[in-house]
Motif scaffolding. Structure first.
Motif, PDB file in Angstrom:
ATOM      1  N   ARG A 331      42.227 -28.808  20.457  1.00 42.22           N
ATOM      2  CA  ARG A 331      41.069 -29.478  21.049  1.00 42.22           C
ATOM      3  C   ARG A 331      40.087 -29.972  19.985  1.00 42.22           C
ATOM      4  N   MET A 332      40.111 -29.361  18.805  1.00 38.89           N
ATOM      5  CA  MET A 332      39.204 -29.778  17.736  1.00 38.89           C
ATOM      6  C   MET A 332      39.423 -31.230  17.328  1.00 38.89           C
ATOM      7  N   LEU A 333      40.626 -31.777  17.611  1.00 38.33           N
ATOM      8  CA  LEU A 333      40.942 -33.154  17.251  1.00 38.33           C
ATOM      9  C   LEU A 333      40.668 -34.141  18.378  1.00 38.33           C
ATOM     10  N   ASP A 334      40.114 -33.678  19.503  1.00 36.32           N
ATOM     11  CA  ASP A 334      39.801 -34.574  20.619  1.00 36.32           C
ATOM     12  C   ASP A 334      38.788 -35.631  20.210  1.00 36.32           C
ATOM     13  N   GLU A 335      38.826 -36.758  20.924  1.00 33.97           N
ATOM     14  CA  GLU A 335      37.862 -37.817  20.684  1.00 33.97           C
ATOM     15  C   GLU A 335      36.452 -37.354  21.025  1.00 33.97           C
ATOM     16  N   LEU A 336      35.472 -37.981  20.396  1.00 32.61           N
ATOM     17  CA  LEU A 336      34.070 -37.712  20.688  1.00 32.61           C
ATOM     18  C   LEU A 336      33.824 -37.891  22.184  1.00 32.61           C
ATOM     19  N   ASN A 337      33.177 -36.904  22.803  1.00 36.40           N
ATOM     20  CA  ASN A 337      32.918 -36.951  24.247  1.00 36.40           C
ATOM     21  C   ASN A 337      31.682 -37.803  24.509  1.00 36.40           C
ATOM     22  N   ALA A 338      31.822 -38.826  25.358  1.00 31.19           N
ATOM     23  CA  ALA A 338      30.723 -39.761  25.615  1.00 31.19           C
ATOM     24  C   ALA A 338      29.841 -39.341  26.774  1.00 31.19           C
ATOM     25  N   LEU A 384      35.271 -30.085  13.277  1.00 24.70           N
ATOM     26  CA  LEU A 384      36.406 -30.331  12.377  1.00 24.70           C
ATOM     27  C   LEU A 384      36.371 -29.461  11.124  1.00 24.70           C
ATOM     28  N   ARG A 385      35.310 -28.688  10.946  1.00 17.40           N
ATOM     29  CA  ARG A 385      35.203 -27.847   9.750  1.00 17.40           C
ATOM     30  C   ARG A 385      36.397 -26.885   9.626  1.00 17.40           C
ATOM     31  N   PRO A 386      36.807 -26.178  10.687  1.00 16.64           N
ATOM     32  CA  PRO A 386      37.986 -25.306  10.550  1.00 16.64           C
ATOM     33  C   PRO A 386      39.266 -26.086  10.241  1.00 16.64           C
ATOM     34  N   VAL A 387      39.357 -27.334  10.712  1.00 15.80           N
ATOM     35  CA  VAL A 387      40.528 -28.160  10.427  1.00 15.80           C
ATOM     36  C   VAL A 387      40.588 -28.482   8.937  1.00 15.80           C
ATOM     37  N   ILE A 388      39.441 -28.858   8.365  1.00 14.08           N
ATOM     38  CA  ILE A 388      39.378 -29.166   6.935  1.00 14.08           C
ATOM     39  C   ILE A 388      39.756 -27.947   6.101  1.00 14.08           C
ATOM     40  N   VAL A 389      39.210 -26.801   6.442  1.00 14.78           N
ATOM     41  CA  VAL A 389      39.497 -25.586   5.683  1.00 14.78           C
ATOM     42  C   VAL A 389      40.987 -25.238   5.780  1.00 14.78           C
ATOM     43  N   GLU A 390      41.574 -25.413   6.951  1.00  8.70           N
ATOM     44  CA  GLU A 390      43.007 -25.129   7.108  1.00  8.70           C
ATOM     45  C   GLU A 390      43.851 -26.121   6.303  1.00  8.70           C
ATOM     46  N   GLU A 395      49.930 -25.207   2.418  1.00  8.11           N
ATOM     47  CA  GLU A 395      50.725 -25.843   1.373  1.00  8.11           C
ATOM     48  C   GLU A 395      51.732 -26.829   1.955  1.00  8.11           C
ATOM     49  N   ASP A 396      51.741 -27.003   3.266  1.00  8.76           N
ATOM     50  CA  ASP A 396      52.704 -27.877   3.932  1.00  8.76           C
ATOM     51  C   ASP A 396      52.162 -29.296   4.058  1.00  8.76           C
ATOM     52  N   HIS A 397      53.086 -30.242   4.283  1.00  8.15           N
ATOM     53  CA  HIS A 397      52.678 -31.590   4.662  1.00  8.15           C
ATOM     54  C   HIS A 397      52.064 -31.534   6.062  1.00  8.15           C
ATOM     55  N   CYS A 398      51.217 -32.527   6.368  1.00  9.68           N
ATOM     56  CA  CYS A 398      50.616 -32.542   7.699  1.00  9.68           C
ATOM     57  C   CYS A 398      50.306 -33.976   8.127  1.00  9.68           C
ATOM     58  N   LEU A 399      50.619 -34.287   9.366  1.00  4.20           N
ATOM     59  CA  LEU A 399      50.232 -35.547  10.002  1.00  4.20           C
ATOM     60  C   LEU A 399      49.249 -35.219  11.121  1.00  4.20           C
ATOM     61  N   LEU A 400      48.078 -35.862  11.079  1.00 10.27           N
ATOM     62  CA  LEU A 400      47.076 -35.668  12.124  1.00 10.27           C
ATOM     63  C   LEU A 400      46.982 -36.945  12.950  1.00 10.27           C
ATOM     64  N   VAL A 401      47.302 -36.831  14.231  1.00 15.40           N
ATOM     65  CA  VAL A 401      47.227 -37.961  15.151  1.00 15.40           C
ATOM     66  C   VAL A 401      45.958 -37.783  15.976  1.00 15.40           C
ATOM     67  N   GLY A 402      44.928 -38.518  15.611  1.00 15.23           N
ATOM     68  CA  GLY A 402      43.629 -38.308  16.232  1.00 15.23           C
ATOM     69  C   GLY A 402      43.093 -39.533  16.939  1.00 15.23           C
ATOM     70  N   HIS A 403      41.789 -39.702  16.816  1.00 21.13           N
ATOM     71  CA  HIS A 403      41.063 -40.757  17.511  1.00 21.13           C
ATOM     72  C   HIS A 403      40.085 -41.392  16.524  1.00 21.13           C
ATOM     73  N   ARG A 404      39.375 -42.427  16.958  1.00 22.32           N
ATOM     74  CA  ARG A 404      38.523 -43.167  16.032  1.00 22.32           C
ATOM     75  C   ARG A 404      37.508 -42.262  15.324  1.00 22.32           C
ATOM     76  N   VAL A 406      37.384 -39.018  15.007  1.00 19.36           N
ATOM     77  CA  VAL A 406      38.036 -37.961  14.228  1.00 19.36           C
ATOM     78  C   VAL A 406      38.580 -38.524  12.909  1.00 19.36           C
ATOM     79  N   ALA A 407      39.243 -39.681  12.990  1.00 19.07           N
ATOM     80  CA  ALA A 407      39.781 -40.312  11.778  1.00 19.07           C
ATOM     81  C   ALA A 407      38.654 -40.663  10.806  1.00 19.07           C
ATOM     82  N   ARG A 408      37.548 -41.156  11.330  1.00 15.07           N
ATOM     83  CA  ARG A 408      36.409 -41.495  10.478  1.00 15.07           C
ATOM     84  C   ARG A 408      35.898 -40.272   9.716  1.00 15.07           C
ATOM     85  N   VAL A 409      35.724 -39.181  10.430  1.00 14.34           N
ATOM     86  CA  VAL A 409      35.155 -37.982   9.813  1.00 14.34           C
ATOM     87  C   VAL A 409      36.128 -37.361   8.820  1.00 14.34           C
TER      88      VAL A 409
END
Length: 472
Positions: A331-338, A384-390, A395-404, A406-409
């Motif tokens: 849920r941390m990667l969800d789009e900004l709630n309007a 997104l702070r816990p996502v950045i720390v993780e 040490e693995d590769h990672c693909l994050l499929v997010g939203h506008r 989330v991608a900006r931040v």
């Protein structure tokens, strides 16, 4: 900072400053070495000074005075930033390897700032010989040894380190007797010792420093494919992908698989083209965190695929093989709630809520949508702070499929962007960004999806820019 040369001090300071700035705490690095290399009216032209190992010999009185002056001038500049400017954190990047130097630093800080200013000593030590050799090789491409013979340069640098080692006093006994906070990092995060950490910002730094490593890896960031709400211009919501979005998802899977194989081949090539003694063009031997097995084969790195909990993100990653990729929804990667404006178009918001539209247009970074669950960009940064720390820890590769948003931040963090740039970055659907953490920073590449050929193509010299439509 405290530590001998080639212990990763600048690497650590740059990452820490980037993280604290991303959290909206104004942070600057003040590097004593950079001042030493720059000519000033009070000091001789650095081009005319001998800055080989002999320059760092304590018996060289003239050089010792220059080094001391550089250190104190840099510290004064840091204190000006904190006490007279808008700075929250100043980082003094230097060896500070003797107890006497650290005492002088504390004396000047207390004279100018009193006892209200928190001081945290951060030491980087390397006991892993392979890691130390890597760090020393990396120095050969630095400003002190650029374009010099690599064998001669490495020999001179090791002499410089030996001079520092004679007077080096690690953090520990004195600081503990005097109740001074410090963090000691061993092998750039393999082991961390914390002592009397006090204050919010020191605690944030300590938490972050516990969670990063030097392992080579790829971090990919993209938005979901075109959704049905994108087609109609609505914001928020939880719509399915359009047919074009499904096409994007299929291409994304094929391209990531291709990039994964290509990355493995490059690592193997790097392994087989490292030399000792170093040769021209060499900067570092194989990464000590990524070594081959007995058959001279590199280990297969795991690859994570992270999506939000929204359908358009999940569906964009639906074609990845669960046997080959570790997929997670968060849920941390969800789009900004309007808030109350979920499902509206920007034009309808301007008509129905003109005051809110104007407020957001004036300051998107600090604006928060009204109504239950309404969020702003500062909320996205916080979740997104816990996502950045993780991402820093793993040490693995990672693909994050997010939203506008989330991608900006996320891109703002990895690219070290200014706060005023975060909320207006142009991150259109169909772009894929690759980031590779390196000892000197982060390598960045951008790829654009071609619908007709169903492939991604690298965009040469790509630079992130401001979106033309500043309301998105």
């Amino acid at each position: 900072m405290v530590g001998l040369p080639a212990r990763g001090k600048s690497y650590i300071t740059k990452k820490l400053a980037r993280y604290l700035n991303w959290l909206q705490h104004d942070t600057r690095i003040f590097n004593v070495g950079e001042r030493r290399r720059v000519s000033t009216p009070e000091m001789p032209d650095p081009e005319s000074m001998d800055q080989t190992a002999s320059f760092f010999d304590p018996s060289n009185k003239r050089a010792a005075l220059i080094r001391e002056q550089c250190a104190m001038d840099t510290l004064d500049e840091l204190l000006d930033y904190i006490l007279e400017g808008n700075g929250s954190v100043g980082i003094l990047d230097a060896t500070n390897s003797t107890l006497e130097r650290r005492k002088v630093i504390m004396k000047k800080i207390r004279e100018r700032a009193g006892h209200e200013l928190n001081v945290l000593f951060l030491e980087s030590r390397c006991v892993d010989e392979n890691l130390l050799e890597s760090n020393m090789r990396l120095k050969l491409s630095g400003p002190d040894y650029k374009d010099q013979d690599p064998v001669t340069a490495l020999e001179d640098f090791k002499k410089r380190v030996a001079i520092y080692e004679k007077a080096y006093v690690p953090l520990g006994e004195y600081e503990e007797k005097n109740n001074m906070p410090y963090i000691q990092m061993i092998d750039v995060g393999r082991k961390v010792i914390s002592h009397q950490i006090r204050g919010f910002l020191s605690a944030q730094a300590n938490y972050y420093l516990l969670n990063f490593n030097l392992a080579p890896r790829m971090i990919w960031i993209t938005r979901h494919g075109l959704s049905m709400d994108n087609v109609s211009g609505k914001i928020g919501g939880d719509s399915d992908l359009s047919s074009e979005g499904i096409q994007y998802a299929k291409t994304l899977t094929k391209f990531i698989e291709h990039a994964r194989r290509e990355w493995d081949m490059k690592q193997l090539h790097k392994l087989t083209h490292s030399h000792f003694p170093p040769q021209p063009g060499d900067t570092t031997p194989p990464n000590p965190h990524y070594q081959p097995n007995d058959n001279n084969e590199l280990p297969q790195k795991s690859f994570c695929v992270w999506t939000s909990m929204l359908k358009r993100s999940i569906q964009t990653a639906q074609f990845f093989d669960d046997e080959e990729y570790d997929s997670k929804q968060m849920r941390m990667l969800d789009e900004l709630n309007a808030g109350i404006m979920e499902g509206l178009t920007y034009s309808s918001i301007a008509e129905a809520h003109p005051a809110e539209y104007a407020l957001r247009k004036k300051d998107k970074l600090h604006y928060r949508y009204p109504g239950p669950g309404g969020e702003g960009y500062l909320d996205i940064i916080n979740r997104l702070r816990p996502v950045i720390v993780e991402l820093e820890r793993m040490e693995d590769h990672c693909l994050l499929v997010g939203h506008r948003s989330v991608a900006r931040v996320l891109l703002a963090y990895f690219r070290g962007l200014k706060r005023e740039e975060v909320a207006d970055l142009d991150v259109p659907i169909g772009m894929l960004y690759c980031l590779e953490p390196k000892p000197y920073g982060v390598d960045f590449k951008a790829y654009k999806w071609d619908k007709n050929t169903e492939w991604f193509y690298e965009q040469p010299n790509f630079q992130l820019k401001r979106a033309e439509d500043d309301m998105q």
